[in-house]
Design an enzyme around this catalytic site. Structure first.
Site, PDB file in Angstrom:
ATOM      1  N   GLY A  41     -70.407 -22.564  59.686  1.00 14.38           N
ATOM      2  CA  GLY A  41     -71.168 -21.536  58.976  1.00 14.38           C
ATOM      3  C   GLY A  41     -71.751 -21.928  57.637  1.00 14.38           C
ATOM      4  O   GLY A  41     -72.810 -21.452  57.248  1.00 14.38           O
ATOM      5  N   GLU A  96     -67.522 -21.771  51.697  1.00 15.37           N
ATOM      6  CA  GLU A  96     -67.432 -20.990  52.931  1.00 15.37           C
ATOM      7  C   GLU A  96     -68.710 -20.184  53.136  1.00 15.37           C
ATOM      8  O   GLU A  96     -69.431 -19.908  52.177  1.00 15.37           O
ATOM      9  CB  GLU A  96     -66.258 -20.009  52.810  1.00 15.37           C
ATOM     10  CG  GLU A  96     -65.065 -20.344  53.669  1.00 15.37           C
ATOM     11  CD  GLU A  96     -65.274 -20.029  55.154  1.00 15.37           C
ATOM     12  OE1 GLU A  96     -66.384 -20.226  55.697  1.00 15.37           O
ATOM     13  OE2 GLU A  96     -64.301 -19.611  55.776  1.00 15.37           O
ATOM     14  N   ASP A  97     -68.957 -19.793  54.374  1.00 19.41           N
ATOM     15  CA  ASP A  97     -70.089 -18.895  54.617  1.00 19.41           C
ATOM     16  C   ASP A  97     -69.752 -17.490  54.131  1.00 19.41           C
ATOM     17  O   ASP A  97     -70.468 -16.911  53.332  1.00 19.41           O
ATOM     18  CB  ASP A  97     -70.505 -18.899  56.104  1.00 19.41           C
ATOM     19  CG  ASP A  97     -69.344 -18.668  57.070  1.00 19.41           C
ATOM     20  OD1 ASP A  97     -68.202 -18.467  56.619  1.00 19.41           O
ATOM     21  OD2 ASP A  97     -69.588 -18.680  58.290  1.00 19.41           O
ATOM     22  N   ASP A 100     -63.789 -12.768  54.357  1.00 19.97           N
ATOM     23  CA  ASP A 100     -63.548 -11.406  54.835  1.00 19.97           C
ATOM     24  C   ASP A 100     -62.118 -11.006  54.461  1.00 19.97           C
ATOM     25  O   ASP A 100     -61.874 -10.531  53.353  1.00 19.97           O
ATOM     26  CB  ASP A 100     -63.798 -11.403  56.350  1.00 19.97           C
ATOM     27  CG  ASP A 100     -63.725 -10.026  56.961  1.00 19.97           C
ATOM     28  OD1 ASP A 100     -63.699  -9.045  56.219  1.00 19.97           O
ATOM     29  OD2 ASP A 100     -63.699  -9.916  58.214  1.00 19.97           O
ATOM     30  N   THR A 101     -61.138 -11.238  55.338  1.00 15.55           N
ATOM     31  CA  THR A 101     -59.749 -10.927  54.973  1.00 15.55           C
ATOM     32  C   THR A 101     -59.242 -11.879  53.890  1.00 15.55           C
ATOM     33  O   THR A 101     -58.341 -11.545  53.140  1.00 15.55           O
ATOM     34  CB  THR A 101     -58.810 -11.058  56.197  1.00 15.55           C
ATOM     35  OG1 THR A 101     -58.833 -12.411  56.642  1.00 15.55           O
ATOM     36  CG2 THR A 101     -59.224 -10.137  57.311  1.00 15.55           C
ATOM     37  N   GLY A 102     -59.804 -13.083  53.855  1.00 14.08           N
ATOM     38  CA  GLY A 102     -59.360 -14.098  52.902  1.00 14.08           C
ATOM     39  C   GLY A 102     -58.281 -15.012  53.471  1.00 14.08           C
ATOM     40  O   GLY A 102     -57.860 -15.969  52.831  1.00 14.08           O
ATOM     41  N   THR A 104     -58.433 -17.147  55.991  1.00 14.11           N
ATOM     42  CA  THR A 104     -58.912 -18.514  56.260  1.00 14.11           C
ATOM     43  C   THR A 104     -58.890 -19.339  54.980  1.00 14.11           C
ATOM     44  O   THR A 104     -58.333 -20.444  54.956  1.00 14.11           O
ATOM     45  CB  THR A 104     -60.351 -18.492  56.840  1.00 14.11           C
ATOM     46  OG1 THR A 104     -60.366 -17.651  57.977  1.00 14.11           O
ATOM     47  CG2 THR A 104     -60.820 -19.875  57.217  1.00 14.11           C
ATOM     48  N   PHE A 149     -71.036  -6.433  59.595  1.00 15.89           N
ATOM     49  CA  PHE A 149     -71.061  -7.777  60.173  1.00 15.89           C
ATOM     50  C   PHE A 149     -72.421  -8.408  59.911  1.00 15.89           C
ATOM     51  O   PHE A 149     -73.446  -7.900  60.347  1.00 15.89           O
ATOM     52  CB  PHE A 149     -70.771  -7.747  61.676  1.00 15.89           C
ATOM     53  CG  PHE A 149     -70.392  -9.106  62.184  1.00 15.89           C
ATOM     54  CD1 PHE A 149     -69.073  -9.533  62.150  1.00 15.89           C
ATOM     55  CD2 PHE A 149     -71.367  -9.978  62.653  1.00 15.89           C
ATOM     56  CE1 PHE A 149     -68.728 -10.810  62.569  1.00 15.89           C
ATOM     57  CE2 PHE A 149     -71.031 -11.261  63.072  1.00 15.89           C
ATOM     58  CZ  PHE A 149     -69.707 -11.670  63.030  1.00 15.89           C
ATOM     59  N   ASP A 156     -73.094 -16.601  62.023  1.00 19.25           N
ATOM     60  CA  ASP A 156     -73.364 -16.369  63.440  1.00 19.25           C
ATOM     61  C   ASP A 156     -72.647 -15.156  63.993  1.00 19.25           C
ATOM     62  O   ASP A 156     -71.676 -14.662  63.431  1.00 19.25           O
ATOM     63  CB  ASP A 156     -72.928 -17.581  64.265  1.00 19.25           C
ATOM     64  CG  ASP A 156     -71.407 -17.641  64.417  1.00 19.25           C
ATOM     65  OD1 ASP A 156     -70.696 -17.567  63.384  1.00 19.25           O
ATOM     66  OD2 ASP A 156     -70.921 -17.723  65.553  1.00 19.25           O
ATOM     67  N   ARG A 162     -77.675 -18.139  63.600  1.00 17.56           N
ATOM     68  CA  ARG A 162     -77.480 -19.031  62.443  1.00 17.56           C
ATOM     69  C   ARG A 162     -78.805 -19.479  61.853  1.00 17.56           C
ATOM     70  O   ARG A 162     -78.911 -19.774  60.676  1.00 17.56           O
ATOM     71  CB  ARG A 162     -76.720 -20.305  62.850  1.00 17.56           C
ATOM     72  CG  ARG A 162     -75.275 -20.114  63.201  1.00 17.56           C
ATOM     73  CD  ARG A 162     -74.600 -21.480  63.238  1.00 17.56           C
ATOM     74  NE  ARG A 162     -73.390 -21.479  64.048  1.00 17.56           N
ATOM     75  CZ  ARG A 162     -72.204 -21.086  63.619  1.00 17.56           C
ATOM     76  NH1 ARG A 162     -72.071 -20.633  62.396  1.00 17.56           N
ATOM     77  NH2 ARG A 162     -71.158 -21.121  64.401  1.00 17.56           N
TER      78      ARG A 162
HETATM   79  P1  IMP Z   1     -61.372 -14.381  57.008  1.00 19.72           P
HETATM   80  O1  IMP Z   1     -60.250 -15.329  57.295  1.00 19.72           O
HETATM   81  O2  IMP Z   1     -61.087 -13.012  57.548  1.00 19.72           O
HETATM   82  O3  IMP Z   1     -61.750 -14.327  55.559  1.00 19.72           O
HETATM   83  O4  IMP Z   1     -62.562 -14.844  57.896  1.00 19.72           O
HETATM   84  C1  IMP Z   1     -63.609 -15.595  57.453  1.00 19.72           C
HETATM   85  C2  IMP Z   1     -64.394 -16.132  58.625  1.00 19.72           C
HETATM   86  O5  IMP Z   1     -64.681 -15.098  59.579  1.00 19.72           O
HETATM   87  C3  IMP Z   1     -65.733 -16.637  58.165  1.00 19.72           C
HETATM   88  O6  IMP Z   1     -65.657 -18.004  57.842  1.00 19.72           O
HETATM   89  C4  IMP Z   1     -66.603 -16.370  59.372  1.00 19.72           C
HETATM   90  O7  IMP Z   1     -66.543 -17.463  60.252  1.00 19.72           O
HETATM   91  C5  IMP Z   1     -66.003 -15.159  60.025  1.00 19.72           C
HETATM   92  N1  IMP Z   1     -66.675 -13.907  59.624  1.00 19.72           N
HETATM   93  C6  IMP Z   1     -66.128 -12.883  58.946  1.00 19.72           C
HETATM   94  N2  IMP Z   1     -67.025 -11.906  58.718  1.00 19.72           N
HETATM   95  C7  IMP Z   1     -68.188 -12.337  59.261  1.00 19.72           C
HETATM   96  C8  IMP Z   1     -69.523 -11.764  59.317  1.00 19.72           C
HETATM   97  O8  IMP Z   1     -69.820 -10.676  58.828  1.00 19.72           O
HETATM   98  N3  IMP Z   1     -70.460 -12.527  59.953  1.00 19.72           N
HETATM   99  C9  IMP Z   1     -70.195 -13.745  60.492  1.00 19.72           C
HETATM  100  N4  IMP Z   1     -68.973 -14.312  60.449  1.00 19.72           N
HETATM  101  C10 IMP Z   1     -67.971 -13.614  59.846  1.00 19.72           C
HETATM  102 MG    MG Z   2     -66.516 -19.574  58.574  1.00 20.58          MG
END
Ligand code: IMP
Ligand code: MG
Length: 172
Positions: A41, A96-97, A100-102, A104, A149, A156, A162
């Site tokens: 991403g 990072e792209d 969201d939850t943080g 990752t 989203f 993506d 993308r």
């Molecule tokens: P986290 O671990 O919940 O913060 O997830 C982050 C990852 O989820 C990002 O690196 C994306 O790959 C994917 N993701 C979360 N939200 C979106 C979105 O709105 N569009 C596309 N990918 C997303």
């Molecule tokens: Mg990602």
């Protein structure tokens, strides 16, 4: 039919990246910066951002496992391809792209810290606040949204969208 609602235009992305690059160039002047892009991403964002920097920088990528179509983080990230460059004693900026939850970023930061960098900070194209579950702070965000989203400019949905030059809210 799915619908694409504009969130950020190409011009807005360009302007925000310009400001972000200025901040990063100021903050990392005289440091040993290495930017680590999270594939896939972040590659579009990172390639534009790095060309705006006015300081020396090394670029590396890390590839994580994908969670399939409707992404929900489990907190367990699998490293598909680790970094080849040595980050020991370097100032690491993880790119990072979207956060969201943080989960990752938090888990990835722990992994990178095991290689003993001097510092680790976070940069994201989009800081999405709605579902944050960790206290991870995005140090450099190009844009902040409450939720939804998003696709385009590297982001993506099931590997599609993308290539869009701007960022959209995807309504399925
Ligand atoms: P986290 O671990 O919940 O913060 O997830 C982050 C990852 O989820 C990002 O690196 C994306 O790959 C994917 N993701 C979360 N939200 C979106 C979105 O709105 N569009 C596309 N990918 C997303
Ligand atoms: Mg990602």
């Amino acid at each position: 039919m799915s619908e694409l609602i504009p969130v950020l235009t190409e011009t807005e992305i360009e302007q925000n990246i310009h400001l972000l690059a200025r901040r990063i160039s100021d903050d990392y002047r005289n440091k040993d910066l290495i930017m680590i892009g999270v594939l896939k991403g972040a590659f579009v964002f990172l390639s534009d951002l790095m060309r705006r920097l006015t300081i020396p920088v090394e670029i590396e990528f890390i590839r994580l496992s994908s969670y399939g179509k409707s992404h929900t983080s489990s907190g367990r990230i699998d490293i598909r391809e680790d970094m080849a460059l040595n980050v020991k004693d370097k100032d690491v900026l993880i790119v990072e792209d979207i956060v969201d939850t943080g989960l990752t970023l938090t888990t990835l930061a722990e992994h990178i810290k095991s290689y003993k960098p001097k510092s680790v900070k976070f940069c994201a194209l989009i800081d999405k606040l709605e579902r944050r579950e960790t206290d991870c702070k995005v140090d450099y965000a190009c844009h902040t949204v409450e939720g939804g989203f998003l696709v385009g400019y590297g982001l993506d949905y099931a590997e599609k969208y993308r290539n869009l030059p701007a960022i959209y809210h995807l309504k399925l």
